[in-house]
Scaffold this motif. Structure first.
Motif, PDB file in Angstrom:
ATOM      1  N   TYR A 103      -3.948 -17.435  -7.322  1.00 52.32           N
ATOM      2  CA  TYR A 103      -4.692 -18.500  -7.745  1.00 52.32           C
ATOM      3  C   TYR A 103      -4.947 -18.188  -9.179  1.00 52.32           C
ATOM      4  N   ARG A 104      -5.306 -19.314  -9.866  1.00 47.36           N
ATOM      5  CA  ARG A 104      -5.559 -19.156 -11.268  1.00 47.36           C
ATOM      6  C   ARG A 104      -6.623 -20.187 -11.565  1.00 47.36           C
ATOM      7  N   ILE A 105      -7.781 -19.822 -12.019  1.00 39.57           N
ATOM      8  CA  ILE A 105      -9.158 -20.617 -12.283  1.00 39.57           C
ATOM      9  C   ILE A 105      -9.603 -20.552 -13.464  1.00 39.57           C
ATOM     10  N   ALA A 106     -10.268 -21.875 -14.016  1.00 37.55           N
ATOM     11  CA  ALA A 106     -10.755 -21.677 -15.262  1.00 37.55           C
ATOM     12  C   ALA A 106     -12.131 -20.828 -15.393  1.00 37.55           C
ATOM     13  N   ARG A 107     -12.353 -20.005 -16.191  1.00 40.37           N
ATOM     14  CA  ARG A 107     -13.223 -19.078 -16.332  1.00 40.37           C
ATOM     15  C   ARG A 107     -14.484 -19.675 -16.965  1.00 40.37           C
ATOM     16  N   GLN A 108     -15.663 -19.484 -16.421  1.00 40.75           N
ATOM     17  CA  GLN A 108     -16.965 -19.863 -16.840  1.00 40.75           C
ATOM     18  C   GLN A 108     -17.622 -19.065 -17.726  1.00 40.75           C
ATOM     19  N   ALA A 109     -18.419 -19.815 -18.537  1.00 42.02           N
ATOM     20  CA  ALA A 109     -18.961 -18.905 -19.795  1.00 42.02           C
ATOM     21  C   ALA A 109     -19.940 -17.787 -19.213  1.00 42.02           C
ATOM     22  N   ASP A 110     -20.785 -17.840 -17.956  1.00 44.05           N
ATOM     23  CA  ASP A 110     -21.541 -16.765 -17.457  1.00 44.05           C
ATOM     24  C   ASP A 110     -20.894 -15.912 -16.278  1.00 44.05           C
ATOM     25  N   ASP A 111     -19.440 -16.281 -16.229  1.00 38.60           N
ATOM     26  CA  ASP A 111     -18.886 -15.169 -15.304  1.00 38.60           C
ATOM     27  C   ASP A 111     -18.514 -13.806 -15.804  1.00 38.60           C
ATOM     28  N   ALA A 112     -18.875 -12.829 -15.106  1.00 34.07           N
ATOM     29  CA  ALA A 112     -18.554 -11.376 -15.523  1.00 34.07           C
ATOM     30  C   ALA A 112     -17.359 -11.142 -14.367  1.00 34.07           C
ATOM     31  N   TRP A 113     -16.213 -10.954 -14.923  1.00 35.66           N
ATOM     32  CA  TRP A 113     -15.027 -10.250 -13.818  1.00 35.66           C
ATOM     33  C   TRP A 113     -14.523  -9.063 -14.403  1.00 35.66           C
ATOM     34  N   TYR A 114     -13.861  -8.486 -13.691  1.00 37.40           N
ATOM     35  CA  TYR A 114     -13.535  -6.955 -13.903  1.00 37.40           C
ATOM     36  C   TYR A 114     -12.015  -6.753 -13.161  1.00 37.40           C
ATOM     37  N   PRO A 115     -10.877  -6.442 -13.934  1.00 33.52           N
ATOM     38  CA  PRO A 115      -9.609  -6.142 -13.252  1.00 33.52           C
ATOM     39  C   PRO A 115      -9.790  -5.363 -11.875  1.00 33.52           C
ATOM     40  N   ASN A 116      -8.956  -5.830 -11.049  1.00 39.77           N
ATOM     41  CA  ASN A 116      -9.233  -5.304  -9.370  1.00 39.77           C
ATOM     42  C   ASN A 116     -10.550  -5.544  -8.930  1.00 39.77           C
ATOM     43  N   GLN A 117     -11.122  -6.299  -9.502  1.00 43.05           N
ATOM     44  CA  GLN A 117     -12.674  -6.573  -8.787  1.00 43.05           C
ATOM     45  C   GLN A 117     -12.550  -7.145  -7.272  1.00 43.05           C
ATOM     46  N   CYS A 118     -13.083  -7.165  -6.363  1.00 41.88           N
ATOM     47  CA  CYS A 118     -13.088  -7.537  -4.953  1.00 41.88           C
ATOM     48  C   CYS A 118     -13.889  -9.160  -5.053  1.00 41.88           C
ATOM     49  N   LEU A 119     -13.284 -10.004  -4.526  1.00 41.98           N
ATOM     50  CA  LEU A 119     -13.928 -11.314  -4.501  1.00 41.98           C
ATOM     51  C   LEU A 119     -13.981 -11.752  -2.963  1.00 41.98           C
ATOM     52  N   ILE A 136     -12.263 -16.661   1.917  1.00 45.62           N
ATOM     53  CA  ILE A 136     -11.052 -15.981   1.287  1.00 45.62           C
ATOM     54  C   ILE A 136     -11.672 -14.286   0.852  1.00 45.62           C
ATOM     55  N   GLU A 137     -10.423 -13.514   0.956  1.00 46.97           N
ATOM     56  CA  GLU A 137     -10.813 -12.234   0.415  1.00 46.97           C
ATOM     57  C   GLU A 137      -9.949 -11.981  -0.563  1.00 46.97           C
ATOM     58  N   ALA A 138     -10.069 -11.627  -1.846  1.00 48.53           N
ATOM     59  CA  ALA A 138      -9.213 -11.621  -2.863  1.00 48.53           C
ATOM     60  C   ALA A 138      -9.486 -10.512  -3.936  1.00 48.53           C
ATOM     61  N   LEU A 139      -8.384 -10.188  -4.725  1.00 53.99           N
ATOM     62  CA  LEU A 139      -8.462  -9.084  -5.842  1.00 53.99           C
ATOM     63  C   LEU A 139      -8.355  -9.680  -7.015  1.00 53.99           C
ATOM     64  N   VAL A 140      -9.148  -9.532  -8.161  1.00 52.18           N
ATOM     65  CA  VAL A 140      -8.857 -10.099  -9.471  1.00 52.18           C
ATOM     66  C   VAL A 140      -7.873  -9.391 -10.106  1.00 52.18           C
ATOM     67  N   ARG A 141      -6.679 -10.061 -10.428  1.00 49.05           N
ATOM     68  CA  ARG A 141      -5.560  -9.410 -11.112  1.00 49.05           C
ATOM     69  C   ARG A 141      -5.431  -9.810 -12.634  1.00 49.05           C
ATOM     70  N   GLU A 142      -5.856 -10.576 -13.073  1.00 52.22           N
ATOM     71  CA  GLU A 142      -5.951 -10.930 -14.602  1.00 52.22           C
ATOM     72  C   GLU A 142      -7.020 -11.473 -15.084  1.00 52.22           C
ATOM     73  N   TRP A 161     -10.780  -1.122 -16.911  1.00 49.10           N
ATOM     74  CA  TRP A 161      -9.328  -0.579 -17.000  1.00 49.10           C
ATOM     75  C   TRP A 161      -8.516  -1.497 -15.938  1.00 49.10           C
ATOM     76  N   ALA A 162      -7.336  -2.004 -16.300  1.00 52.42           N
ATOM     77  CA  ALA A 162      -6.303  -2.600 -15.366  1.00 52.42           C
ATOM     78  C   ALA A 162      -5.895  -1.830 -14.301  1.00 52.42           C
ATOM     79  N   HIS A 163      -5.669  -0.386 -14.391  1.00 54.14           N
ATOM     80  CA  HIS A 163      -5.269   0.089 -13.236  1.00 54.14           C
ATOM     81  C   HIS A 163      -6.128   1.001 -12.469  1.00 54.14           C
ATOM     82  N   ALA A 164      -7.598   0.570 -12.691  1.00 53.83           N
ATOM     83  CA  ALA A 164      -8.480   1.250 -11.843  1.00 53.83           C
ATOM     84  C   ALA A 164      -9.215   0.256 -10.968  1.00 53.83           C
ATOM     85  N   GLY A 165      -9.795   0.815  -9.858  1.00 56.28           N
ATOM     86  CA  GLY A 165     -10.482   0.034  -8.822  1.00 56.28           C
ATOM     87  C   GLY A 165     -11.514   0.778  -8.139  1.00 56.28           C
ATOM     88  N   HIS A 166     -12.753  -0.022  -7.774  1.00 59.13           N
ATOM     89  CA  HIS A 166     -13.904   0.181  -7.214  1.00 59.13           C
ATOM     90  C   HIS A 166     -14.251  -0.503  -6.097  1.00 59.13           C
TER      91      HIS A 166
END
Length: 479
Positions: A205-221, A229-235, A455-460
């Protein structure tokens, strides 16, 4: 010395902990008592991390006193009474300060009633602070120490004392990145879905980013409710965010080496551990949340079944919880065996017939279990943290257990051992730190989580729910 400057008197343990502390006080001046230099001299021998740090401090001091480190006449003629400019050596990318370094050049007056035993180094350091406060009332004398008891004694004598803060990754542990973004059912209303597609059986899924959103690569949603749903941020872009639906490892057909996730956090952990595009994974959680079991199961699946890695390497800091039992006999691996109880316990669980039969079972006999355990053991190597420096690991699955007891410098040493095709997994619980002078905010595990989140190749992911047993769950909450 300038009137409005502070004068920081450094305890020995500050320099033992961070050799670059000499250059981290900006425009303020630094004072080193003679007893600190003596303690540094006594601790310089050996191969421990403290000994290496002490030798680095000595090199820094030598370079400050002699410029290029040579023993020429110009360097020997430096006037110590006027202080030495704290010019940081090449290779250090610290904020440039304008302070000066002063050494104790005169004997201290003895006889303060509350100091007690003057043969103790801490009392000598405190006496130096008291002497400076009397001789220089125009300056604010600050004693910097990682020793809580020394700071208490300083407060009793009216000396301002502070902990060393520059080694903290965060000001407060509550600010530590958890790796999980939980939203309610109104998520889809607040975020416009720009596009969705399926690629090689995976849904994006591609969603529009809001100004107050703090997203990180491979973050769990995780979205709750009927449309959860359960998803992982890829970009993560400036205007949009792409996330991928996570694999559901709670289902038997998607189990990992016979292990099924029991809660959303464990499911996210298995997704991160099984992703070949993620080279560095950190798992934080209390006892019984399944950190070691999930990591070992994912490592065995990718080493034995998928042949992605050549072998599994396990290491940890050898810090005792209770009294030390003395020297251990045998080879490096035999010496590390008592420290690897968690590994052997989980390996036994993974080779149990009951656990294996749930996923199609291969260990139906005692001979089968024994043969399988020997095969798995041949693919798992236990290594000591002390002998990691200078090594390079190619196509290995490296597990760093009890990573909360590792300093940031040790963590850097371990992570930089990774060669092509290697995945590193750090496990720990920052509530159980046994290394002296390390805290929740200065641990190497906290440091790694904070520095790798972009970092795009790390996850926590932080595991919250205990799954060991109802007894363990109650004990972790009630005791």
């Amino acid at each position: 010395m300038t009137k409005n400057k502070r004068l920081y008197l450094l305890d020995t343990n500050v320099l033992m902990h961070d050799p670059t502390a000499l250059f981290r006080f900006e425009e303020h001046d630094i004072y080193l008592p003679m007893v600190v230099l003596e303690e540094l001299d006594r601790a310089k021998k050996g191969v421990s991390e403290v000994a290496r740090n002490v030798r680095q401090v000595s090199r820094f001091l030598n370079e400050l006193m002699h410029g290029d480190g040579s023993d020429d006449k110009e360097g020997a003629a430096v006037n110590l009474d006027q202080g030495i400019a704290l010019i940081q050596p090449e290779g250090l990318n610290l904020q440039i300060g304008t302070g000066r370094l002063y050494f104790q050049t005169q004997a201290l007056a003895k006889g303060h009633a509350l100091l007690g035993d003057h043969s103790l180094a801490d009392n000598e350091i405190l006496l130096a602070a008291l002497t400076l406060s009397h001789e220089r009332p125009d300056l604010e004398i600050v004693l910097v120490s990682k020793d809580i008891n020394l700071r208490i004694k300083a407060a009793i004598h009216g000396i301002l004392a502070e902990d060393y803060h520059n080694d903290r990754a965060l000001d407060d542990l509550s600010l530590l990145y958890t790796g999980l973004n939980e939203r309610d059912g109104a998520f889809w209303e607040r975020h416009n879905t720009e596009d969705s597609w399926t690629e090689e059986g995976r849904t994006f899924y591609r969603i529009a980013r809001q100004a107050d959103d703090a997203w990180y690569p491979n973050q769990c949603l995780r979205l709750e409710g009927d449309h959860g749903i359960e998803a992982l941020v890829r970009e993560v872009g400036d205007e949009h965010v792409v996330f991928e639906l996570a694999q559901d490892h709670r289902r038997a057909n998607l189990s990992v080496w016979g292990i099924q996730a029991r809660n959303p956090e464990q499911n996210f952990a298995l997704n991160l551990l099984m992703d070949p595009e993620i080279d560095f994974v950190t798992l934080l959680g209390t006892a019984g949340t399944g950190k070691t079991l999930l990591t070992l199961a994912a490592g065995l699946a990718q080493t034995m079944d998928e042949k992605r890695y050549r072998e599994i390497i396990v290491t940890r800091a050898t810090v005792s919880v209770g009294e030390d039992i003395g020297y251990l006999p045998g080879t490096e691996e035999e010496k590390m065996t008592p420290w690897m109880g968690a590994l052997t316990d989980n390996l036994e669980f993974l080779t149990e017939p009951d656990g294996a039969d749930q996923s199609g079972g291969a260990f139906s006999t005692a001979w089968g279990r024994s043969a399988t355990q020997e095969l798995l053991t041949s693919k798992i190597k236990v290594r000591s943290l002390n002998f990691m420096r200078g090594r390079t690991f190619l196509n290995r699955y490296l597990i760093i257990d009890e990573a909360q007891n590792i300093t940031p410098k040790q963590m850097k040493t371990l992570i930089t051992r990774a060669g092509p095709g290697t995945k590193i997994v750090c496990l720990g619980n920052v509530e159980q730190i046994d290394t002296p002078y390390l805290t929740e905010t200065t641990s190497g595990l906290t440091y790694a989580i904070d520095r790798f989140k972009d970092w795009a190749h790390a996850g926590h992911i932080t595991l919250k729910r205990g799954e060991r047993s109802r007894l363990a769950d109650f004990a972790s909450q009630a005791l």
